[in-house]
Design a protein around this motif. Structure first.
Motif, PDB file in Angstrom:
ATOM      1  N   SER A  29      25.546  -6.060  17.711  1.00 35.82           N
ATOM      2  CA  SER A  29      25.512  -6.728  16.411  1.00 35.82           C
ATOM      3  C   SER A  29      24.275  -6.262  15.654  1.00 35.82           C
ATOM      4  N   THR A  30      24.222  -6.563  14.367  1.00 38.13           N
ATOM      5  CA  THR A  30      23.063  -6.171  13.563  1.00 38.13           C
ATOM      6  C   THR A  30      21.781  -6.767  14.128  1.00 38.13           C
ATOM      7  N   GLU A  31      21.837  -8.037  14.516  1.00 38.60           N
ATOM      8  CA  GLU A  31      20.637  -8.696  15.055  1.00 38.60           C
ATOM      9  C   GLU A  31      20.235  -8.081  16.390  1.00 38.60           C
ATOM     10  N   GLU A  32      21.213  -7.818  17.261  1.00 32.67           N
ATOM     11  CA  GLU A  32      20.906  -7.206  18.559  1.00 32.67           C
ATOM     12  C   GLU A  32      20.311  -5.823  18.382  1.00 32.67           C
ATOM     13  N   ALA A  33      20.831  -5.061  17.405  1.00 31.61           N
ATOM     14  CA  ALA A  33      20.323  -3.708  17.162  1.00 31.61           C
ATOM     15  C   ALA A  33      18.884  -3.742  16.670  1.00 31.61           C
ATOM     16  N   ALA A  34      18.559  -4.723  15.807  1.00 31.55           N
ATOM     17  CA  ALA A  34      17.180  -4.837  15.312  1.00 31.55           C
ATOM     18  C   ALA A  34      16.229  -5.195  16.445  1.00 31.55           C
ATOM     19  N   GLU A  35      16.654  -6.105  17.325  1.00 32.05           N
ATOM     20  CA  GLU A  35      15.798  -6.498  18.450  1.00 32.05           C
ATOM     21  C   GLU A  35      15.645  -5.342  19.439  1.00 32.05           C
ATOM     22  N   GLU A  36      16.716  -4.611  19.678  1.00 31.55           N
ATOM     23  CA  GLU A  36      16.631  -3.447  20.567  1.00 31.55           C
ATOM     24  C   GLU A  36      15.683  -2.394  19.997  1.00 31.55           C
ATOM     25  N   PHE A  37      15.726  -2.203  18.681  1.00 30.67           N
ATOM     26  CA  PHE A  37      14.809  -1.254  18.026  1.00 30.67           C
ATOM     27  C   PHE A  37      13.359  -1.650  18.282  1.00 30.67           C
ATOM     28  N   GLU A  38      13.043  -2.947  18.131  1.00 33.15           N
ATOM     29  CA  GLU A  38      11.674  -3.413  18.357  1.00 33.15           C
ATOM     30  C   GLU A  38      11.268  -3.206  19.808  1.00 33.15           C
ATOM     31  N   ARG A  39      12.194  -3.503  20.743  1.00 33.50           N
ATOM     32  CA  ARG A  39      11.871  -3.318  22.168  1.00 33.50           C
ATOM     33  C   ARG A  39      11.597  -1.851  22.480  1.00 33.50           C
ATOM     34  N   LEU A  40      12.409  -0.957  21.934  1.00 36.80           N
ATOM     35  CA  LEU A  40      12.242   0.460  22.212  1.00 36.80           C
ATOM     36  C   LEU A  40      10.982   1.007  21.563  1.00 36.80           C
ATOM     37  N   ARG A  41      10.658   0.510  20.363  1.00 40.18           N
ATOM     38  CA  ARG A  41       9.425   0.961  19.719  1.00 40.18           C
ATOM     39  C   ARG A  41       8.218   0.537  20.550  1.00 40.18           C
ATOM     40  N   GLU A  42       8.272  -0.683  21.094  1.00 38.67           N
ATOM     41  CA  GLU A  42       7.185  -1.151  21.952  1.00 38.67           C
ATOM     42  C   GLU A  42       7.130  -0.327  23.247  1.00 38.67           C
ATOM     43  N   ARG A  43       8.283   0.053  23.751  1.00 37.62           N
ATOM     44  CA  ARG A  43       8.346   0.893  24.960  1.00 37.62           C
ATOM     45  C   ARG A  43       7.665   2.232  24.718  1.00 37.62           C
ATOM     46  N   GLU A  44       7.918   2.828  23.545  1.00 36.45           N
ATOM     47  CA  GLU A  44       7.256   4.077  23.188  1.00 36.45           C
ATOM     48  C   GLU A  44       5.766   3.870  23.022  1.00 36.45           C
ATOM     49  N   ARG A  45       5.402   2.792  22.297  1.00 39.61           N
ATOM     50  CA  ARG A  45       4.000   2.542  21.986  1.00 39.61           C
ATOM     51  C   ARG A  45       3.190   2.345  23.263  1.00 39.61           C
ATOM     52  N   GLN A  46       3.792   1.712  24.270  1.00 40.11           N
ATOM     53  CA  GLN A  46       3.064   1.441  25.502  1.00 40.11           C
ATOM     54  C   GLN A  46       3.205   2.564  26.527  1.00 40.11           C
ATOM     55  N   GLY A  47       3.834   3.677  26.127  1.00 37.69           N
ATOM     56  CA  GLY A  47       3.935   4.816  27.021  1.00 37.69           C
ATOM     57  C   GLY A  47       4.797   4.559  28.238  1.00 37.69           C
ATOM     58  N   GLN A  48       5.878   3.775  28.088  1.00 35.67           N
ATOM     59  CA  GLN A  48       6.703   3.391  29.231  1.00 35.67           C
ATOM     60  C   GLN A  48       7.974   4.232  29.364  1.00 35.67           C
ATOM     61  N   GLU A  49       8.171   5.215  28.508  1.00 32.99           N
ATOM     62  CA  GLU A  49       9.376   6.045  28.599  1.00 32.99           C
ATOM     63  C   GLU A  49       9.366   6.853  29.901  1.00 32.99           C
ATOM     64  N   GLU A  50      10.489   6.873  30.590  1.00 33.68           N
ATOM     65  CA  GLU A  50      10.607   7.606  31.842  1.00 33.68           C
ATOM     66  C   GLU A  50      11.068   9.026  31.547  1.00 33.68           C
ATOM     67  N   VAL A  51      10.152   9.827  31.085  1.00 34.27           N
ATOM     68  CA  VAL A  51      10.438  11.223  30.752  1.00 34.27           C
ATOM     69  C   VAL A  51       9.294  12.091  31.270  1.00 34.27           C
ATOM     70  N   PRO A  52       9.554  13.373  31.526  1.00 31.98           N
ATOM     71  CA  PRO A  52       8.462  14.264  31.914  1.00 31.98           C
ATOM     72  C   PRO A  52       7.467  14.399  30.765  1.00 31.98           C
ATOM     73  N   PRO A  53       6.212  14.669  31.068  1.00 31.07           N
ATOM     74  CA  PRO A  53       5.208  14.810  30.001  1.00 31.07           C
ATOM     75  C   PRO A  53       5.596  15.828  28.942  1.00 31.07           C
ATOM     76  N   GLY A  54       6.266  16.898  29.351  1.00 33.18           N
ATOM     77  CA  GLY A  54       6.632  17.943  28.398  1.00 33.18           C
ATOM     78  C   GLY A  54       7.623  17.491  27.347  1.00 33.18           C
ATOM     79  N   ALA A  55       8.363  16.409  27.628  1.00 34.14           N
ATOM     80  CA  ALA A  55       9.339  15.912  26.653  1.00 34.14           C
ATOM     81  C   ALA A  55       8.677  15.321  25.428  1.00 34.14           C
ATOM     82  N   LYS A  56       7.390  15.009  25.526  1.00 36.86           N
ATOM     83  CA  LYS A  56       6.662  14.435  24.404  1.00 36.86           C
ATOM     84  C   LYS A  56       6.024  15.506  23.527  1.00 36.86           C
ATOM     85  N   LYS A  57       6.252  16.770  23.844  1.00 37.06           N
ATOM     86  CA  LYS A  57       5.704  17.869  23.053  1.00 37.06           C
ATOM     87  C   LYS A  57       6.846  18.591  22.341  1.00 37.06           C
ATOM     88  N   ALA A  58       6.531  19.209  21.207  1.00 38.00           N
ATOM     89  CA  ALA A  58       7.548  19.935  20.448  1.00 38.00           C
ATOM     90  C   ALA A  58       7.998  21.170  21.224  1.00 38.00           C
TER      91      ALA A  58
END
Length: 806
Positions: free
Chosen positions: A175-204
């Motif tokens: 739903s629109t509300e769920e999508a907005a909340e998911e966006f905030e959660r994912l932005r916080e996940r990025e901001r706190q460096g919690q993405e499960e990706v290799p370090p190289g994925a964060k470089k161009a």
């Protein structure tokens, strides 16, 4: 989710959802799109940009691509192929694993690449999902194509170019509300460096191969350079002098589990700085065995610039996570390992104040603003024990933790009963009883508890509106649009309670009618803040913000039309409303209105319930006895007229103004200072309404309630909008300090991410990703890339050369 992207008359990219397979195929197979695709495949770059465009990463419920923040349950993945042969090979790999990767669509691109649209794993960012797909299929990926605004230039849906299409792509699971909340959660996940990706994925990298790189820990940003890692785990003899410390030295460097009390930076205890650091960047968890080397190293790198790069100072403030309790060593080497880690951090190149440290200090500053309001970081200022009789009545039927929200939410309805009434503030500016209340709280927390008291307050106005609506309907029936000579519309029609689905003409008619019939207020109540966008035809947050600013000041509003049948009229806007929102939706709705005076004009309330209390609220009975008890107060408000002054209220407002000024200085909060101006006015107006409702009698209960109301309003605003406002106010100061022409690098902080760089270029109207400019800056020695933080840093050479512009 599929959104067709087009460009409107003003040059904006606008979106329209595509929900039918037939429409999707028809759009892609349009003759012009087929011609552009064939021309682009022949090398015409301009033709590529003329192909039909789609967005698959966001719901785009506002119909505008820019600033999107409703992440979809799908995501797009762009794969570059070197030839048609390679495209065929990779296509087969993707189709074989379509169930594993959640494939919904697979198409070819003009340059023989592939466009895949897949189901996004909930709780994971688009980049994490792209990395997972790339690793499962062992196909190269472009690390710079994971933002929600990403569009794909799409070719025809012919059998030789559309290889797979699942009808599930036309169904959005969120739903629109769920999508907005998911966006905030994912932005916080990025901001706190919690993405499960290799370090190289964060470089161009347009040709990244994540299956050849180790995956980083989700606990935080562990992208530490190999040199730093080796230094941390070096043998004891690697650090000169460390192994030969005397017993006296060893005793000197013992540290408790927290930073040494008394040590501070600019009045902020280091223990608070460190606690906030772990809160922002490690989910509030302190380092433990297994991660304490790297996390302590990163903490030391972050703090060293405010410790004067002094080992002695850092040993005083950075806790020893190898031996969290004071006392003798149990197995030996704990103090040595701790000391070596800090020494290695000091050896890293110096690059000014790290971005993480700026974030920590900014968050602490915003927290200080919250504390200035008299509450704590988790609970608002407590209500006075003795309430004014009217407030005590209106809150008596709700549990204790709902009372503050109800006490704030009833004032728009109470103010709607005042007409032709003005109050003179201490600065001699006259105000009317304008209240615009927004209740912010989590889903299903009980925001509906405000409705019953408001319903009873508005009952007399609702009853007055019924015959007026009937008379208006009868007039319309007698005077259809086709009638040449229409009867004049009755001038005494006044409808105050509005629904949340109006046209500009109706809204403006209600404003003019209310003004012409006693300078009355119109009133709206909506369950969700987005409902306010429907009070006019334009349906935008910007229009709502403009109306809020006009309403608070009772500025002129309306419209002028030439046509005889058109609604024309201008009058002071008297509009009170109640609205509710979840925290993510409130921040999204007002994201562009925090620093333009809109949020400061609102009366914000919230509901804070104990974490362990999930029971539904049990309300008291609202019956005829309640209505009869309320009636005298409503009648006094209805009977009031003219200019009303209260010396005690004036004196109190002046006292609160001085108190707010002192608190802003004490807590060094510019956001608190700015928000306090209108919060003072709103609280004073509440006191004046209670003064009138109580028969023009002022007492200590009203004064205490007014003081609390201001602090509560400020606490809620600082909680939900304080940090953003502090940041924007600081940026204003920086802009004012700058003079003369600015180069692009000067528009960036000393440490910046590639995303910040892209955003800056977009704000300056620059096209392209700017990779060449970054390479040029690096070649000239103006910036370096920090592997530890994944950020670009300005060099001392650059700072020295351009110091006169800073």
């Amino acid at each position: 989710m599929i959104n067709l992207i087009t460009i409107d008359g003003s040059g904006r990219k606008v979106a329209r959802p595509v929900t039918q397979r037939e429409d999707y195929l028809a759009q892609r197979n349009a003759p012009e799109n087929v011609r552009n695709f064939q021309a682009a495949r022949g090398g015409d770059k301009k033709a590529k940009a003329r192909q039909v465009q789609y967005n698959y990463n966001d719901l785009l419920p506002d119909g505008v691509l820019k600033g999107c923040h409703h992440v979809a349950s799908t995501f797009a993945h762009d794969i570059d192929c070197q030839s048609a042969k390679e495209q065929e090979r990779i296509k087969q790999v993707l189709l074989e694993k379509k169930d594993e990767i959640g494939l919904l669509e697979l198409s070819g691109s003009a340059n023989y690449g592939l466009h895949a649209v897949c189901r996004r794993e909930r709780g994971k960012t688009i980049l994490e999902n792209q990395v997972r797909l790339s690793m499962l299929t062992e196909t190269e990926m472009d690390t710079s194509t994971h933002d929600e605004q990403r569009i794909l230039y799409t070719g025809p849906a012919t059998p030789d170019n559309l290889f797979y299409l699942d009808d599930a792509i036309f169904e959005e699971r969120l739903s629109t509300e769920e999508a907005a909340e998911e966006f905030e959660r994912l932005r916080e996940r990025e901001r706190q460096g919690q993405e499960e990706v290799p370090p190289g994925a964060k470089k161009a990298n347009k040709h990244y191969k994540p299956w050849k790189a180790p995956l980083s820990s989700p606990e935080g940003d562990t992208n530490t350079s190999s040199a730093a890692t080796n230094a941390i785990e070096a043998p004891s003899g690697a650090v000169g002098g460390a192994t030969n410390a005397s017993s006296a030295d060893t005793n000197a460097i013992e540290a408790p589990s927290g930073a040494v009390g008394g040590a501070s930076y600019n009045g902020i205890p280091f223990k608070d700085i460190i606690a906030k650091y772990w809160e922002l960047f490690n989910d509030g968890k302190e380092p433990v065995e297994g991660d304490r080397n790297v996390l302590t190293f990163e903490l030391a790198v972050t703090l060293r610039s405010i410790c004067g790069y002094s080992l002695e100072k850092m040993l005083q403030v950075i806790p020893n996570y190898w031996r969290p309790t004071p006392g003798p060593s149990l197995k030996g080497g704990e103090d040595e390992e701790w000391r070596k880690t800090i020494e290695n951090a000091l050896k890293e190149p110096r690059k000014g104040m790290p971005y993480r440290l700026r974030q920590v200090l900014q968050a602490l500053k915003a927290n200080a603003g919250v504390k200035a309001c008299g509450g704590t970081l988790t609970s608002p200022p407590p209500m006075p024990k003795r309430l004014p009789p009217l407030i005590r009545l209106l809150t008596k039927n709700v549990p204790a933790f709902y009372k503050p929200a109800v006490a704030a939410a009833v004032f728009p309805a109470l103010g709607a009963h005042l007409h032709g009434v003005k109050f003179r503030y201490w600065d001699n500016v006259e105000h009317e009883a304008t209240f615009m209340n927004v209740l912010i709280g989590r889903q299903s927390i009980g925001k509906g508890t405000i409705k019953k008291p408001i319903e009873f307050i508005m009952e007399d106005i609702r009853q007055r509106d019924i015959p007026n609506r009937q008379r208006e309907a009868e007039w319309k029936q007698k005077n259809p649009n086709a009638k040449q000579k229409k009867d004049p519309r009755p001038t005494d029609i006044c409808i105050q309670m509005l629904i949340d689905n109006l046209t500009d003409a109706v809204f403006n008619q209600r404003i003019v009618d209310a003004h012409n019939n006693g300078e009355r207020y119109i009133y709206t109540i909506v369950d969700e803040i987005d409902g306010l966008k429907k009070v006019t035809s334009r349906g935008t947050t910007e229009e709502v913000g403009l109306l809020i600013r006009k309403a608070f000041d009772n500025s002129l509003a309306g419209q002028e039309r030439v046509g005889a049948d058109s609604v024309s009229g201008i009058a002071p806007l008297r509009w009170n409303f109640n609205a509710s929102a979840t925290p993510p939706n409130a921040r999204r709705f007002f994201s562009r209105m925090v620093n333009d005076g809109t949020v400061s004009r609102l009366d914000i309330a919230t509901i804070i319930r104990p974490d362990d209390d999930d029971t539904a609220p049990v309300l008291g009975i609202y019956d005829n006895a309640f209505a009869q008890e309320l009636k005298p107060y409503i009648e006094r408000l209805e009977a009031a007229n003219g200019l009303i002054e209260c010396p005690q209220a004036r004196k109190l407002a002046l006292e609160m103004k001085e108190e707010n000024r002192d608190a802003a200085r004490l807590y060094d909060s510019e956001a608190y200072r700015v928000l306090s101006y209108r919060a003072n006015v709103i609280a004073w107006l509440k006191g004046m309404v209670l003064y009138v409702a109580q028969g023009y009698r002022w007492d200590k209960a009203i004064a205490d309630f007014v003081r609390w109301s201001e602090r509560y309003n400020l606490w809620c605003k600082m909680l939900y909008f304080g940090q953003q406002l502090e940041t924007e106010l600081r940026e204003e100061v920086e802009i004012q300090r700058q003079s003369g022409p600015q180069n692009l690098l000067e528009l960036l902080p000393d440490e910046f991410t590639r995303e910040q760089y892209r955003q800056m270029r977009a704000n300056q109207g620059r096209t392209g990703d700017g990779s060449n400019t970054l390479r040029s800056w690096a070649n000239r020695g103006y910036i370096v890339f920090d592997e530890t933080s994944g950020r670009y840093c300005k060099t001392e050479k650059y700072k020295a050369k351009y110091s006169s512009h800073r």
